[in-house]
Design a protein around this motif. Structure first.
Motif, PDB file in Angstrom:
ATOM      1  N   LEU A   1       0.804  -1.157   0.129  1.00  0.00           N
ATOM      2  CA  LEU A   1       0.077   0.182   0.072  1.00  0.00           C
ATOM      3  C   LEU A   1       0.951   1.322   0.177  1.00  0.00           C
ATOM      4  O   LEU A   1       1.963   1.272   0.416  1.00  0.00           O
ATOM      5  CB  LEU A   1      -1.078   0.148   1.184  1.00  0.00           C
ATOM      6  CG  LEU A   1      -1.815  -1.173   1.353  1.00  0.00           C
ATOM      7  CD1 LEU A   1      -2.745  -1.133   2.791  1.00  0.00           C
ATOM      8  CD2 LEU A   1      -2.918  -1.132   0.104  1.00  0.00           C
ATOM      9  N   ASN A   2       0.292   2.091  -0.476  1.00  0.00           N
ATOM     10  CA  ASN A   2       0.978   3.414  -0.507  1.00  0.00           C
ATOM     11  C   ASN A   2       1.137   4.315   0.873  1.00  0.00           C
ATOM     12  O   ASN A   2       0.439   4.467   1.391  1.00  0.00           O
ATOM     13  CB  ASN A   2       0.235   4.606  -1.548  1.00  0.00           C
ATOM     14  CG  ASN A   2       1.023   5.939  -1.639  1.00  0.00           C
ATOM     15  OD1 ASN A   2       1.502   6.534  -0.908  1.00  0.00           O
ATOM     16  ND2 ASN A   2       0.892   6.072  -3.063  1.00  0.00           N
ATOM     17  N   LYS A   3       2.485   4.098   1.386  1.00  0.00           N
ATOM     18  CA  LYS A   3       2.894   4.772   2.626  1.00  0.00           C
ATOM     19  C   LYS A   3       2.272   6.145   2.825  1.00  0.00           C
ATOM     20  O   LYS A   3       1.840   6.549   4.047  1.00  0.00           O
ATOM     21  CB  LYS A   3       4.189   4.679   2.658  1.00  0.00           C
ATOM     22  CG  LYS A   3       4.898   3.409   3.048  1.00  0.00           C
ATOM     23  CD  LYS A   3       6.171   3.384   2.922  1.00  0.00           C
ATOM     24  CE  LYS A   3       6.796   1.792   3.051  1.00  0.00           C
ATOM     25  NZ  LYS A   3       8.383   1.885   3.032  1.00  0.00           N
TER      26      LYS A   3
ATOM     27  N   LEU B   1      -0.442   7.364   1.478  1.00  0.00           N
ATOM     28  CA  LEU B   1      -1.940   7.420   1.764  1.00  0.00           C
ATOM     29  C   LEU B   1      -2.533   6.491   2.670  1.00  0.00           C
ATOM     30  O   LEU B   1      -3.734   6.683   3.037  1.00  0.00           O
ATOM     31  CB  LEU B   1      -2.493   7.018   0.326  1.00  0.00           C
ATOM     32  CG  LEU B   1      -2.343   7.996  -0.897  1.00  0.00           C
ATOM     33  CD1 LEU B   1      -2.918   7.395  -1.903  1.00  0.00           C
ATOM     34  CD2 LEU B   1      -2.886   9.342  -0.367  1.00  0.00           C
ATOM     35  N   VAL B   2      -1.834   5.784   3.566  1.00  0.00           N
ATOM     36  CA  VAL B   2      -2.066   4.841   4.536  1.00  0.00           C
ATOM     37  C   VAL B   2      -2.451   5.910   5.600  1.00  0.00           C
ATOM     38  O   VAL B   2      -3.494   5.490   6.481  1.00  0.00           O
ATOM     39  CB  VAL B   2      -0.858   3.848   4.927  1.00  0.00           C
ATOM     40  CG1 VAL B   2      -1.128   3.283   6.289  1.00  0.00           C
ATOM     41  CG2 VAL B   2      -0.843   2.577   3.845  1.00  0.00           C
TER      42      VAL B   2
ATOM     43  N   LEU C   1      -5.402  10.417   3.427  1.00  0.00           N
ATOM     44  CA  LEU C   1      -6.263   9.566   2.606  1.00  0.00           C
ATOM     45  C   LEU C   1      -7.834  10.360   2.567  1.00  0.00           C
ATOM     46  O   LEU C   1      -8.254  10.339   1.225  1.00  0.00           O
ATOM     47  CB  LEU C   1      -6.594   8.243   2.966  1.00  0.00           C
ATOM     48  CG  LEU C   1      -7.526   7.605   2.473  1.00  0.00           C
ATOM     49  CD1 LEU C   1      -6.911   7.137   1.196  1.00  0.00           C
ATOM     50  CD2 LEU C   1      -7.659   6.192   3.146  1.00  0.00           C
TER      51      LEU C   1
ATOM     52  N   SER D   1      -1.765   7.891  -8.160  1.00  0.00           N
ATOM     53  CA  SER D   1      -1.482   7.094  -6.792  1.00  0.00           C
ATOM     54  C   SER D   1      -2.869   6.675  -6.029  1.00  0.00           C
ATOM     55  O   SER D   1      -2.706   5.732  -5.504  1.00  0.00           O
ATOM     56  CB  SER D   1      -0.753   8.191  -5.923  1.00  0.00           C
ATOM     57  OG  SER D   1       0.614   8.700  -6.441  1.00  0.00           O
TER      58      SER D   1
ATOM     59  N   GLU E   1      -4.339   3.811  -7.783  1.00  0.00           N
ATOM     60  CA  GLU E   1      -3.680   2.631  -7.649  1.00  0.00           C
ATOM     61  C   GLU E   1      -3.874   2.049  -6.058  1.00  0.00           C
ATOM     62  O   GLU E   1      -3.890   0.689  -5.793  1.00  0.00           O
ATOM     63  CB  GLU E   1      -2.038   2.871  -7.655  1.00  0.00           C
ATOM     64  CG  GLU E   1      -1.615   2.845  -9.183  1.00  0.00           C
ATOM     65  CD  GLU E   1      -0.391   3.411  -9.277  1.00  0.00           C
ATOM     66  OE1 GLU E   1      -0.052   3.348 -10.672  1.00  0.00           O
ATOM     67  OE2 GLU E   1       0.658   3.774  -8.166  1.00  0.00           O
ATOM     68  N   HIS E   2      -3.783   2.923  -5.155  1.00  0.00           N
ATOM     69  CA  HIS E   2      -3.923   2.794  -3.643  1.00  0.00           C
ATOM     70  C   HIS E   2      -5.375   1.998  -3.502  1.00  0.00           C
ATOM     71  O   HIS E   2      -5.464   1.102  -2.814  1.00  0.00           O
ATOM     72  CB  HIS E   2      -3.729   3.851  -2.939  1.00  0.00           C
ATOM     73  CG  HIS E   2      -3.987   3.665  -1.356  1.00  0.00           C
ATOM     74  ND1 HIS E   2      -2.991   3.118  -0.744  1.00  0.00           N
ATOM     75  CD2 HIS E   2      -4.931   4.178  -0.418  1.00  0.00           C
ATOM     76  CE1 HIS E   2      -3.438   3.179   0.682  1.00  0.00           C
ATOM     77  NE2 HIS E   2      -4.600   3.691   0.689  1.00  0.00           N
TER      78      HIS E   2
ATOM     79  N   ASN F   1      -5.484  -1.374  -4.796  1.00  0.00           N
ATOM     80  CA  ASN F   1      -4.656  -2.432  -3.878  1.00  0.00           C
ATOM     81  C   ASN F   1      -5.587  -2.902  -2.670  1.00  0.00           C
ATOM     82  O   ASN F   1      -5.644  -3.893  -2.124  1.00  0.00           O
ATOM     83  CB  ASN F   1      -3.123  -1.814  -3.401  1.00  0.00           C
ATOM     84  CG  ASN F   1      -2.522  -1.738  -4.916  1.00  0.00           C
ATOM     85  OD1 ASN F   1      -2.573  -2.440  -5.554  1.00  0.00           O
ATOM     86  ND2 ASN F   1      -1.412  -0.623  -4.800  1.00  0.00           N
TER      87      ASN F   1
ATOM     88  N   GLN G   1     -10.213   1.775   5.604  1.00  0.00           N
ATOM     89  CA  GLN G   1      -9.552   2.674   4.727  1.00  0.00           C
ATOM     90  C   GLN G   1     -10.827   2.994   3.512  1.00  0.00           C
ATOM     91  O   GLN G   1     -10.881   3.998   3.217  1.00  0.00           O
ATOM     92  CB  GLN G   1      -8.343   2.188   4.211  1.00  0.00           C
ATOM     93  CG  GLN G   1      -7.200   2.300   5.078  1.00  0.00           C
ATOM     94  CD  GLN G   1      -6.040   3.260   4.709  1.00  0.00           C
ATOM     95  OE1 GLN G   1      -5.766   3.003   3.514  1.00  0.00           O
ATOM     96  NE2 GLN G   1      -5.587   3.798   5.759  1.00  0.00           N
TER      97      GLN G   1
END
Lengths: 100, 187
Positions: free
Chosen positions: A5-7, A9-10, A15, A80, A83-84, A87, B4
């Motif tokens: 995962l995108n660090k 956007l975590v 986010l 990004s 993609e996030h 994922n 999330q």
């Protein structure tokens, strides 16, 4: 194989910021602060981080002698986020498979 | 991971296009054009006293109306704090219309023709595009009815085009605007 995962956007605040900017053409600092329910200082730090990564652009101006900050998502930010999100869905499907 | 995804959904749902506030412009313009048209039709001797009184009536009053709606929209944008992609598209569409109708009037004055058909046709197209963009059928039908009125203007004698103008404003702007105002927000 599952992609990491995108660090950037975590982080939940980052986010939320990127999510709202995916929908909105632009939004101002006060709306983001209201939405994310975080402090002014923390929001500024997260916005700066996103700007450094090239995910958002920030436009600063003045309105009636008060500073006004407007944020917009960049093409890199859109890519990004997509993609996030993809994922995240893959990981979610993994959880569902385990439950069954 | 589910948290999330839920976070993304919650945030996006909070950033809704607030179309109800946009209905003010349509209700305002629908009412203004209808009143101007029906008054001119009923009392042509008052409006057409001189060539300049006619121009003032149909140019100055709408320009004042444009200033009122511009100020309202700016204040609304500041209050909301964000602008969606659809909102920006609508702003561009109606901004172009606001310049176009004034240019059409100047062209009509030069050519000594009635600008009503052209302006109504342009208005109908803009309303139809708005209806398709915001996926709200009353606006799409309103746009089509204004386009029909613009075509009927070609075959309408004398000052009857004013009646068509008023009817177009009611069906194309006022009724869709009121319907939008009372529309239930999307969940």
């Amino acid at each position: 194989m599952f992609k990491p995962l995108n660090k950037i956007l975590v982080n939940p605040i980052r986010l939320m910021i990127v999510s709202v900017l995916m929908k909105a053409e632009n939004c101002d600092f006060n709306f983001l602060k209201q939405l994310t329910k975080t402090t002014q200082g923390n929001l500024s730090i997260q916005l700066k981080k996103l700007k450094e990564c090239g995910y958002i652009s920030i436009d600063k101006s003045f309105e009636k002698n008060y500073p006004k900050t407007n944020c917009k998502i960049t093409k890199a930010g859109v890519k990004s986020f997509k993609e996030h999100f993809e994922n995240l869905k893959e990981y979610q499907n993994l959880n569902l498979k385990h439950k069954s | 991971m589910e948290d999330q995804i839920q976070l993304i959904n919650d945030v996006i749902n909070k950033t809704k296009e607030n179309l109800k506030e946009s209905s003010f412009s349509f209700i305002f313009w629908g009412s203004l054009i209808a009143i101007l048209s029906f008054f001119h039709y009923t009392y042509p001797e008052v409006v057409q006293q001189t060539h300049y009184s006619l121009l003032l009536y149909w140019i100055l009053i709408p320009i004042i109306g444009m200033v009122i709606t511009l100020v309202y929209n700016i204040k609304k944008r500041v209050k909301v704090g964000y602008e969606t992609h659809v909102g920006r598209s609508l702003k561009i569409i109606w901004g172009v219309f606001n310049i176009s109708w004034i240019l059409l009037i100047f062209i009509s004055i030069e050519k000594k023709i009635n600008p009503t058909e052209s302006i109504l046709f342009l208005l109908g197209v803009m309303i139809l595009i708005t209806g398709l963009l915001i996926r709200f059928k009353p606006f799409s039908f309103g746009g089509i009815s204004v386009i029909i009125c613009s075509i009927l203007c070609v075959y309408t004698p004398n000052n009857s085009w004013l009646l068509l103008n008023g009817i177009a404003a009611v069906f194309g702007l006022l009724i869709p605007g009121i319907t939008l105002y009372y529309r239930k927000p999307n969940v």
